[in-house]
Design a protein around this motif. Structure first.
Motif, mmCIF file in Angstrom:
data_model
loop_
_atom_site.group_PDB
_atom_site.id
_atom_site.type_symbol
_atom_site.label_atom_id
_atom_site.label_comp_id
_atom_site.label_asym_id
_atom_site.label_seq_id
_atom_site.Cartn_x
_atom_site.Cartn_y
_atom_site.Cartn_z
ATOM 1 N N GLU A 356 0.834 -1.206 0.000
ATOM 2 C CA GLU A 356 0.000 0.000 0.000
ATOM 3 C C GLU A 356 0.870 1.258 0.000
ATOM 4 O O GLU A 356 0.593 2.229 -0.722
ATOM 5 N N GLN A 357 1.929 1.273 0.825
ATOM 6 C CA GLN A 357 2.822 2.437 0.835
ATOM 7 C C GLN A 357 3.584 2.545 -0.481
ATOM 8 O O GLN A 357 3.806 3.651 -0.994
ATOM 9 N N PHE A 358 4.001 1.427 -1.012
ATOM 10 C CA PHE A 358 4.701 1.404 -2.299
ATOM 11 C C PHE A 358 3.843 2.083 -3.364
ATOM 12 O O PHE A 358 4.303 2.977 -4.090
ATOM 13 N N GLU A 359 2.592 1.680 -3.465
ATOM 14 C CA GLU A 359 1.680 2.238 -4.459
ATOM 15 C C GLU A 359 1.429 3.720 -4.208
ATOM 16 O O GLU A 359 1.466 4.540 -5.141
ATOM 17 N N ARG A 360 1.195 4.078 -2.957
ATOM 18 C CA ARG A 360 0.886 5.466 -2.612
ATOM 19 C C ARG A 360 2.053 6.398 -2.958
ATOM 20 O O ARG A 360 1.858 7.503 -3.482
ATOM 21 N N HIS A 361 3.286 5.963 -2.682
ATOM 22 C CA HIS A 361 4.453 6.816 -2.943
ATOM 23 C C HIS A 361 4.698 6.993 -4.443
ATOM 24 O O HIS A 361 5.067 8.089 -4.887
ATOM 25 N N ILE A 362 4.478 5.946 -5.220
ATOM 26 C CA ILE A 362 4.654 6.082 -6.674
ATOM 27 C C ILE A 362 3.630 7.060 -7.239
ATOM 28 O O ILE A 362 3.968 7.940 -8.048
ATOM 29 N N ASP A 363 2.393 6.926 -6.809
ATOM 30 C CA ASP A 363 1.353 7.852 -7.276
ATOM 31 C C ASP A 363 1.669 9.288 -6.867
ATOM 32 O O ASP A 363 1.414 10.234 -7.629
ATOM 33 N N PHE A 364 2.250 9.450 -5.668
ATOM 34 C CA PHE A 364 2.605 10.797 -5.193
ATOM 35 C C PHE A 364 3.676 11.424 -6.093
ATOM 36 O O PHE A 364 3.576 12.592 -6.479
ATOM 37 N N ILE A 365 4.689 10.647 -6.450
ATOM 38 C CA ILE A 365 5.767 11.161 -7.305
ATOM 39 C C ILE A 365 5.228 11.535 -8.683
ATOM 40 O O ILE A 365 5.564 12.580 -9.254
ATOM 41 N N ILE A 366 4.351 10.686 -9.228
ATOM 42 C CA ILE A 366 3.782 10.960 -10.555
ATOM 43 C C ILE A 366 2.903 12.202 -10.521
ATOM 44 O O ILE A 366 2.943 13.027 -11.445
ATOM 45 N N SER A 367 2.155 12.379 -9.465
ATOM 46 C CA SER A 367 1.191 13.485 -9.383
ATOM 47 C C SER A 367 1.822 14.800 -8.950
ATOM 48 O O SER A 367 1.200 15.860 -9.100
ATOM 49 N N ASN A 368 3.030 14.760 -8.403
ATOM 50 C CA ASN A 368 3.658 15.980 -7.871
ATOM 51 C C ASN A 368 5.076 16.135 -8.422
ATOM 52 O O ASN A 368 6.071 15.999 -7.689
ATOM 53 N N PRO A 369 5.196 16.437 -9.711
ATOM 54 C CA PRO A 369 6.529 16.510 -10.326
ATOM 55 C C PRO A 369 7.415 17.592 -9.714
ATOM 56 O O PRO A 369 8.633 17.415 -9.636
ATOM 57 N N HIS A 370 6.795 18.715 -9.273
ATOM 58 C CA HIS A 370 7.607 19.787 -8.693
ATOM 59 C C HIS A 370 8.199 19.359 -7.354
ATOM 60 O O HIS A 370 9.363 19.650 -7.047
ATOM 61 N N ILE A 371 7.402 18.655 -6.554
ATOM 62 C CA ILE A 371 7.922 18.160 -5.270
ATOM 63 C C ILE A 371 8.987 17.094 -5.514
ATOM 64 O O ILE A 371 10.016 17.052 -4.829
ATOM 65 N N ALA A 372 8.761 16.233 -6.494
ATOM 66 C CA ALA A 372 9.746 15.205 -6.833
ATOM 67 C C ALA A 372 11.066 15.845 -7.247
ATOM 68 O O ALA A 372 12.153 15.378 -6.868
ATOM 69 N N GLU A 373 10.963 16.937 -8.006
ATOM 70 C CA GLU A 373 12.166 17.648 -8.434
ATOM 71 C C GLU A 373 12.922 18.214 -7.232
ATOM 72 O O GLU A 373 14.154 18.117 -7.147
ATOM 73 N N GLN A 374 12.200 18.790 -6.275
ATOM 74 C CA GLN A 374 12.826 19.343 -5.070
ATOM 75 C C GLN A 374 13.460 18.239 -4.226
ATOM 76 O O GLN A 374 14.533 18.427 -3.639
ATOM 77 N N MET A 375 12.812 17.085 -4.161
ATOM 78 C CA MET A 375 13.390 15.962 -3.427
ATOM 79 C C MET A 375 14.720 15.547 -4.050
ATOM 80 O O MET A 375 15.708 15.286 -3.343
ATOM 81 N N GLY A 376 14.749 15.453 -5.373
ATOM 82 C CA GLY A 376 15.985 15.079 -6.056
ATOM 83 C C GLY A 376 17.107 16.066 -5.792
ATOM 84 O O GLY A 376 18.255 15.674 -5.553
ATOM 85 N N LYS A 377 16.784 17.351 -5.808
ATOM 86 C CA LYS A 377 17.798 18.379 -5.549
ATOM 87 C C LYS A 377 18.292 18.321 -4.106
ATOM 88 O O LYS A 377 19.482 18.530 -3.827
ATOM 89 N N ALA A 378 17.345 18.044 -3.180
ATOM 90 C CA ALA A 378 17.736 17.915 -1.773
ATOM 91 C C ALA A 378 18.689 16.735 -1.588
ATOM 92 O O ALA A 378 19.659 16.809 -0.825
ATOM 93 N N GLY A 379 18.422 15.634 -2.296
ATOM 94 C CA GLY A 379 19.313 14.482 -2.230
ATOM 95 C C GLY A 379 20.697 14.804 -2.753
ATOM 96 O O GLY A 379 21.709 14.400 -2.170
ATOM 97 N N LYS A 380 20.753 15.547 -3.853
ATOM 98 C CA LYS A 380 22.044 15.920 -4.424
ATOM 99 C C LYS A 380 22.852 16.776 -3.454
ATOM 100 O O LYS A 380 24.057 16.554 -3.267
ATOM 101 N N SER A 381 22.233 17.740 -2.823
ATOM 102 C CA SER A 381 22.923 18.587 -1.845
ATOM 103 C C SER A 381 23.458 17.752 -0.689
ATOM 104 O O SER A 381 24.570 17.979 -0.192
#
Length: 767
Positions: A356-381
């Motif tokens: 259930e969490q696996f599915e929910r997180h994938i849908d969240f990333i697909i539906s929120n590209p701007h947040i996904a982008e910020q997460m990626g940048k935070a990881g890089k930093s």
């Protein structure tokens, strides 16, 4: 410093986290100046037969590292596999109520397990027979016979990088013993450190959190990856071994369930070695592309919607860091504390514990590209700030220093060498390196502290120096610097190594900051008359300066000139050119104190007699730009622009050696010197020196050159030409150079240092 990394198998293209960590750590330590070797077996890799010697037993050179391979012994794989299967099917129960490990297998089975896995008696014999040649043996990872048996040989020199997971093997008694006897443990994550402290009694073991360095200078192009492999639409990426140890079957199972419920075209791309247990028939939405190049892997990260690391057992996870370097968010299993903690600390990823969490997180990333982008940048930093190789290498260097200090069995004091600036190629910098090498050879631990310096040498900031009352502060005095404050504050035995302070008036009008620092250095010299227990000088000239200032207990010592320059070869191109010329050579900074203008005027007069000669001015021009302009202006005014060449600093020792070897004379007309290294370098190449009777120059040159009483350029030129033209006189000077150069070698300095230790160091500090 000489360090050996011990690992079951080693190679440039061997996959695996521990294997990659070993290789990259070793290469970066070598780059930082550590002498590093690899001790390994002749087995090809993890997936090979551990009884089969794929490589020949001999010494290899791989990427500039010495790699010693040793034969493995035959093993009872059937007995090993039976116990290993039992371990793999065992569910670790953690600590029992009696706080003792609950081992999955019996002591007899443990013995069989470790004896019948990969082992090399030849390797263990080599470590035992050569342990005095190495400062440390670094074993990685914990589970294999190479680490277990190898680390028993000299525990005091053992550093274990365990790469520990919360897995059945970790609960075995043999590994508890290994962890607790090791000299030091180095961890890739805080979770791994905490697990170790939970499982084992490490109160008497030196534990260090280092992490793993990540190659951050990468390039990537997601579109290039899609075009090359014909991939369209969004996909989740996995990189690594595709087996149950990495929890990949669960990941595939969850993805297939997700695809049954969703028709958004999402795919999975798998990179890494194939494993049949994850195959589910041919599918368009699971693309297994196997091994790819490093560049394709980076491009794949950049192209993916999300990177998934489902593994439950990770000690760091390089692939998570690589994904973040391309600004791609990650999804990890919450059952792995290491990767979960990375996500929490960075804000660069999400974690799941069930479908259930696996599915929910994938849908969240697909539906929120701007947040996904910020997460990626935070990881890089997060990666750049914590796991650059510069940071990781520094941690290992400090660890080696700390452990070496702790291992001093003779209780000698620590020698804390301190200077204003520590720079490779600088005269004082080269001398400090030679001095430190001598102290290490004599059994002392040495720190080098400086307020600043060049990035290609190792030193610690002066602010990190701590007085203990039993160590030695060996202070190099040559200019004002902030670390002079330590002299009054320190209760250690204090030695001033006095190099003289350049008269401030020589920088007036050319370099305001240096004029100020040298003036303050001159004034401060009187302040410390009562603070130094011993003063070391390198010429009668500097002896007299200290004595006239009020210092006592002054000892004169030769200033060693490193022999590295004389052991180099020649640069063939420069040698062919220079051997055809008749030339004078100046080596040193283009600064006022060197009186380059007088050299130009003397050369001008000498050229009237010997029309074919040229002059090379070899040295950096980065300090007194106004003075350099004066030098160029005079060259033009004398009409010598075709006969005088300024090379700037020569960093290639072969090239510099060529300049020395073919020079007819070297020339030093300095206003001020306290020893002058280029004079001695000239002697080593049997090149007579032209100097002037000022400061220490006559003492350093001795009978190995021409000493001018005053600067009368026309008469000076005639004197030089007379010697130049007289083969008997000239060759006598060359013989004198060869004889005199022997006074300034390492053995002479080492002998003097031993006398100083015996006669002046407080005896109670050496007990």
């Amino acid at each position: 410093m000489k360090v050996a990394f011990v690992i079951p198998w080693y190679g440039k293209d061997i996959p695996g986290g521990a294997e990659l960590e070993c290789r990259r750590t070793a290469l970066n330590l070598k780059k930082a100046g550590v002498e590093v070797e690899i001790l390994t077996t002749c087995v090809k890799d993890f997936h090979s037969d551990w009884s089969s010697n794929f490589h020949e037993e001999k010494v290899y050179e791989i990427e500039g590292l010495t790699v010693r391979r040793f034969l493995v012994k035959k093993r009872n794989s059937k007995a090993f596999d039976a116990i290993n299967l039992k371990l793999m099917n065992y569910k670790a129960r953690g600590l029992s109520s009696s706080d003792r490990l609950s081992s999955p297998v019996s002591p007899k089975e443990e013995k069989t397990f470790i004896e019948q896995m990969i082992n090399s008696p030849h390797l263990y014999d080599y470590i035992n027979n050569n342990k005095t040649l190495y400062d440390f043996f670094v074993f990685i990872p914990y589970m294999f016979g190479t680490s277990y048996y190898g680390s028993r040989i000299c525990p005091e020199k053992t550093i274990l990088i365990p790469c520990l997971h919360d897995e059945p093997y970790a609960y075995m008694r043999i590994y508890k013993e290994m962890f607790e006897r090791s000299g030091a443990l180095v961890f890739n994550s805080r979770s791994e450190l905490n697990l170790t402290k939970k499982l084992y009694d490490t109160k008497d073991v030196s534990c260090h959190l280092a992490g793993i360095g990540v190659d951050s200078e990468i390039s990537f192009d997601g579109l290039r990856f899609r075009k090359k492999y014909g991939i369209t639409g969004p996909f989740i990426l996995y990189v690594g071994r595709k087996d149950s140890t990495k929890n990949v079957p669960l990941f595939i199972d969850y993805f297939l369930r997700y695809r049954q419920k969703n028709s958004n075209g999402l795919k999975v791309v798998l990179i890494g070695p194939e494993d049949k247990e994850i195959l589910h028939g041919k599918r368009d939405d699971i693309l297994d592309i196997g091994f790819v190049s490093q560049q394709d892997k980076y491009d794949a990260y950049a192209a993916s919607l999300l990177f998934c690391q489902p593994s439950l057992n990770e000690s760091f996870s390089i692939v998570v860091m690589e994904a973040w370097l391309t600004s791609t968010p990650v999804l990890v299993h919450s059952g792995c504390s290491v990767t979960r903690d990375h996500c929490i600390s960075s804000g660069g990823g999400l974690f799941f514990s069930d479908y259930e969490q696996f599915e929910r997180h994938i849908d969240f990333i697909i539906s929120n590209p701007h947040i996904a982008e910020q997460m990626g940048k935070a990881g890089k930093s997060y990666v750049l700030n914590n796991y650059s190789w510069e940071n990781i290498t520094r941690k290992y260097l400090d660890l080696f220093d700390t452990l070496k200090c702790a291992n001093q069995t003779n209780q000698n004091p620590v020698i804390n060498i301190m200077t204003a600036s520590f720079t490779r190629g600088d005269a004082i910098g080269n001398y400090i390196k030679s001095l430190a090498d001598i102290f290490v050879d004599l059994g002392y631990f040495v720190n080098i502290f400086a307020d600043n310096g060049s990035s290609d040498v190792r030193f610690r900031p002066s602010s990190e120096y701590k007085s203990t009352g039993r160590d030695i502060l060996w202070f190099h005095y040559s200019i004002y610097s902030e670390n002079l404050n330590h002299i009054k504050e320190s209760s250690d035995f204090k030695v001033m190594d006095f190099h003289g302070v350049t008269p401030s008036n020589l920088f007036k009008g050319y370099h305001k900051k240096l004029e100020e620092l040298t003036r303050k250095g001159e004034r401060c010299l009187k302040r410390y008359v009562d603070d130094f227990n011993l003063c070391l000088v390198h010429s009668d000239y500097t002896f007299n300066i200290l004595e006239q200032t009020g210092y006592s207990n002054i000892v004169k010592s030769p200033l060693m000139v490193s022999d590295e320059l004389y052991k180099t070869g020649e640069d063939q191109i420069f040698s062919d050119l220079l051997s055809r010329l008749e030339y004078l050579l100046f080596v040193g900074r283009i600064v006022p104190q060197k009186d380059i203008l007088s050299i130009l005027r003397l050369f001008s007069e000498l050229k009237k007699i010997r029309q074919n000669i040229v002059l090379f001015l070899v040295g950096p021009m980065d300090i007194a730009h106004g003075y350099v302009k004066d030098v160029f202006d005079m060259i033009l005014s004398l009409g010598l622009e075709k006969s005088i060449y300024l090379t700037d600093k020569i960093v290639d020792s072969d090239v510099l050696a060529s300049f020395y070897k073919y020079a007819k004379f070297s020339i030093i007309l300095s206003e001020w010197e306290t020893f002058c290294i280029p004079i001695v370098e000239s002697m080593f190449f049997k090149v007579p020196v032209i100097g002037i009777r000022k400061t220490c120059v006559p003492e350093t040159i001795g009978d190995a050159g021409i000493l001018l009483d005053v600067l009368d350029f026309e008469k000076n030129a005639q004197i030089i030409n007379e010697v130049w033209a007289d083969g008997k006189k000239y060759n006598k000077l060359r013989r004198n150079c060869e004889k005199r150069a022997r006074l300034f070698g390492q053995e002479q300095l080492k002998t003097k240092i031993m006398e100083i230790i015996q006669d002046y160091f407080p005896k109670q500090r050496l007990s």
